[in-house]
Enzyme design. Sequence first.
Site, PDB file in Angstrom:
ATOM      1  N   CYS A 118      61.329  67.448  53.776  1.00 53.95           N
ATOM      2  CA  CYS A 118      62.350  66.718  54.141  1.00 53.95           C
ATOM      3  C   CYS A 118      63.295  67.613  54.921  1.00 53.95           C
ATOM      4  O   CYS A 118      63.579  67.342  56.273  1.00 53.95           O
ATOM      5  CB  CYS A 118      63.182  66.058  53.252  1.00 53.95           C
ATOM      6  SG  CYS A 118      63.928  67.080  52.088  1.00 53.95           S
ATOM      7  N   HIS A 153      67.596  65.285  48.944  1.00 52.54           N
ATOM      8  CA  HIS A 153      66.359  64.692  50.083  1.00 52.54           C
ATOM      9  C   HIS A 153      67.348  64.133  51.250  1.00 52.54           C
ATOM     10  O   HIS A 153      68.313  63.603  50.889  1.00 52.54           O
ATOM     11  CB  HIS A 153      65.652  63.382  49.658  1.00 52.54           C
ATOM     12  CG  HIS A 153      64.583  63.127  50.708  1.00 52.54           C
ATOM     13  ND1 HIS A 153      63.421  63.594  50.784  1.00 52.54           N
ATOM     14  CD2 HIS A 153      64.596  61.967  51.459  1.00 52.54           C
ATOM     15  CE1 HIS A 153      62.739  63.175  51.806  1.00 52.54           C
ATOM     16  NE2 HIS A 153      63.569  61.805  52.298  1.00 52.54           N
ATOM     17  N   HIS A 155      62.722  60.228  58.164  1.00 49.64           N
ATOM     18  CA  HIS A 155      62.461  61.439  57.628  1.00 49.64           C
ATOM     19  C   HIS A 155      61.184  61.871  57.046  1.00 49.64           C
ATOM     20  O   HIS A 155      60.181  61.014  57.542  1.00 49.64           O
ATOM     21  CB  HIS A 155      63.168  61.085  56.105  1.00 49.64           C
ATOM     22  CG  HIS A 155      62.525  60.238  55.321  1.00 49.64           C
ATOM     23  ND1 HIS A 155      62.017  60.179  54.063  1.00 49.64           N
ATOM     24  CD2 HIS A 155      62.044  58.906  55.445  1.00 49.64           C
ATOM     25  CE1 HIS A 155      61.462  59.193  53.567  1.00 49.64           C
ATOM     26  NE2 HIS A 155      61.227  58.521  54.530  1.00 49.64           N
TER      27      HIS A 155
END
Length: 757
Positions: free
Chosen positions: A668, A717, A729
Amino acid sequence: MTSRTATAIVSSVTVTSAMFLIPSVTEAALGEQTLRPGMEHADVAALQEKLTETGHYTSRIDGTYDRPTIQAVRQFQKEHQLTADGITGAETFAALLGKTAEAPAEYITDQSAKKLNPQNTLSPNTSSIDVKHLQTALGKIGFYEPEHATGRYGATTEKAVKRYQQARGLTSDGIAGSTTIQRLNDEIVLSPTMQTASATSTIIRLWNEGSHVKDLQRSLKNAGHYSGGITGIYGPKSEAAVKSLQQANGLVVDGIAGPNTFNALKKTTPSTSTGGASGASPSSASSGLIRLWSEGSHVTSLQKNLRSLGFYNGGVTGIFGPKSQQALKAFQQSAGITVDGIAGPQTQRAIEQKEAAKKEPAPDTPTAGASSTSTSTPSMLRLWATGSAVRTLQEDLKRLGHYSGGASGTLGPKTEAGVKDFQRAMGLTVDGIAGPKTLQAVQSAKDTSSNTSETPGSSAGSGNSGGGSTGQTSDGMLRLWSSGEAVKTLQENLKRLGHYSGGISGTLGPKTEEALKAFQRTAGITVDGIAGPQTQRAISGAPSGGNTGSADVLLKPGTRSDSVRELQDRLKAAGFFSGQSTGYYGDVTKKAVTDFQKKWSLVSDGLVTQKTWEKLEEVSSIYLEDAVKPDNSSGSGSFNAINLIADASELIGIPYLWGGTTTSGFDCSGFIQYVFKQNGKNLPRTAAEQYNASTSVSEPRVGDLVFFETYRPGPSHNGIYIGGGQFIHSGSSTGVTIASMSSSYWSERYLGARRLK
């Protein structure tokens, strides 16, 4: 600067239409009615047999117009430029029977066979009067319908030639060359009077069609040699029946129904009717047997009796189709009779006795409380039963945690499995049949858990409020589809222990049940997915090792999740794990965690606590730094958010790779770092560092970073906000993709939006 562009490609397909000659009732067994999905009839069996010949149908020929039949019809229709609706109407019948207008009308003259010129080779896709003579000649000896002779050498003609060549031991290439034509000429001379089967001098060969074939099939069925449909098509099944008859009567076994065969057949079956027009079943007049595709009033009576006894729920049609046969087999099995699906004298007597006994008062008749519609609810619900009683059963089984499908009103294999599961739990005979005992047990179980409600806050009035739990039954059990505060607590505990990654919904759905089973498996408890007292005590007391508080444990042995995969990757980066990152916390992973803990003077119990994770993240991050270092000199520069999103979108589909920072794979934060680098912004490497390098904003705008708390407290994240409540993402299970911030998963984990300083 690049941007993603969607290009729509529109294909235009030109469909060529064709004219068809519609077959009359006397021309073939097929075409007498439009056949539609859901029908169960002998004509459907004939359709399936014909589609099998053309290579479009490969399933069982059972006379039921089901999904495989629909697919076969559609495929055939597509190949013949017909409307691919899966319905077999006049045009589809015409194409299927080869009655297409393949040639101009002038080719259609008389049906007399003429000798062919062996020097003139005839090939597919040609049209001539010689082709018409070829078709007529083939028709005279039973390989082609002479009334279909058009002069056009199409697929039907080619198949007929191939069948003839195979039958005569010639090269089967579908081309009428000199050898094939000469052999055909010889047979025409030898059989000048052979026509397509009529009345008394009939000779019926493979692929003949017509009413005479129907008569033969009926007679063969009466004699017990044939169990197929009365299709009017002399296919392989009919031929095999003739061979069986010939063998039984000491005749030459060639599968051709000639005078000797008909004489033997006449002796075998007493004369009842010649054409079956009397309305009596072809199988009952002489033997009293009711077999597959028998028809008549006796079949109607049988269906009514089987329905009355709870074995049959189809229509009373007077046609003994596969559904009726299946019901009869079920009765035979329950009565201890040989299960053959044939209603002979023994089976019919047993049915009559059951019917007579049913009319007498029975001591074990279910009480009125067992059903609110005792007059109309079947006493037994079996596989493929349908109706409101089945729907109620499905709803009850779902509420009791034994069924997870929809309330369709059809007792299919999934519902049957649910019935068996309930019977097993209740100590009943496990047969998947919801009879009086099973239905009464379902009702009792329902009454026991009547305080269970789907709606939080509703009172059932049983006195077992259970602290507000609406899904906990009176025995303290939490099962599939239980709901309420107790389920929320269970989900929170399972999540804390690393077995559950879903939302805290308060409903024990399949995902929660799976997590529960995973915990039971690791705890050495019976794996049933039900949170009973033993399981609940084990969950509340887990883990019990070392001096580590249970609330501090993030991951433990036995867990299987993406978080474990990241743990293994980080251990690998730090030099403590060398195996494949499987996502399962086994002995090898536990040893790696223990070694890491010993190295850094942590409690070495093999459990990943908050302290263990923070230290591992710190150590492993050192090894994850790539050549791109934060460059504060460009940190204050501006960038175009639209270009940023365009560049990010170009990367959709790139797989997730822990520690990845290139187009070979991203994690990420690696994805964030790469995209911003492309737009002149250098960011730190990890999600936590990127969080600290940005400023909180109340509402995100395009280009802002959005952060989430996933496997541990704090920002773990992140993604880039693209507007419309969506962000792009790199997800561990999806790779680079677009997700909605309002989804149950992300909305529960959302920490906030931040803007670069």
